[in-house]
Design a protein around this motif. Sequence first.
Motif: not given
Length: 233
Positions: A187-204
Amino acid sequence: MRQDVSHVDFSKRPFKVTAEGKDYFAKTVIVSTGAFANWIGLPSEKALQGYGVSACATCDGFFFKGKEVVVVGGGDSALEEANFLTKFATKVTLIHRRDALRASKIMQDRATGNPKIRFVWNSVVTEIKDPAQKKVLSVALKDVKTGQVSEMKTDGVFVAIGHTPNSELFKSQLDLDVKGYIKVGEGSTATNVPGVFACGDVQDHKYRQAVTAAGTGCMAALDAEKFLEAEHS
Ligand SMILES: Cc1cc2nc3c(=O)[nH]c(=O)nc-3n(C[C@H](O)[C@H](O)[C@H](O)COP(=O)(O)OP(=O)(O)OC[C@H]3O[C@@H](n4cnc5c(N)ncnc54)[C@H](O)[C@@H]3O)c2cc1C
């Protein structure tokens, strides 16, 4: 500004993003590099993309109402595409290079129990006709065991042999799943690195639709804004 990113350094902040020889620094980064569909690799397949050859049943299935189509593949997504296409097509032929499916049992049961789906085993598509007419008329099939070549009439070809996320750049920087999709929190776009977010098909790996990509894009913007606010409060 549209530039190709060649390198990122998420090991320390500010994060460094290198694009076309120039370094950019940022407190947060949103990754939205997408994913590409895997294709068979035939020139005729490329020429007929958008003219009856597709890699997305959800996007293009409707155009095959009352028609016959083939689906290439043997995994869960191929069976999902085949089942979905039976809502529109009169006949769906699944072409698989092996003599057994890789898909889960539940998906296999659903497909084999569907009277509109038939299977062609041990076969690969070697050509799609007819690029000259900008229309799919048939596929040439090669039996991988006997080498025998045959032709099958069809109105459309759906290639369902997987997708590859554009995550190569982030391999040693972010946690990826076994297929290379960037891992984000539930339910979030947070990656394992705080401050880096991922969205769209690269995470889906599941939905891969424009509207879901846009939705997670909005989530990433809000997540990044909250992250920055929390740092400065
Ligand atoms: C043929 C086709 C038809 C489709 N039809 C539909 C449809 O009808 N309805 C629907 O909902 N969905 C459809 N989709 C799916 C939809 O297009 C995707 O789900 C959506 O575009 C994903 O958005 P995204 O932003 O995650 O990735 P993308 O739209 O793929 O965008 C990724 C962007 O990142 C850029 N990029 C990648 N690597 C780098 C780098 N290193 N440096 C800089 N930039 C980079 C790419 O150039 C690209 O511009 C279709 C897809 C295809 C291929």
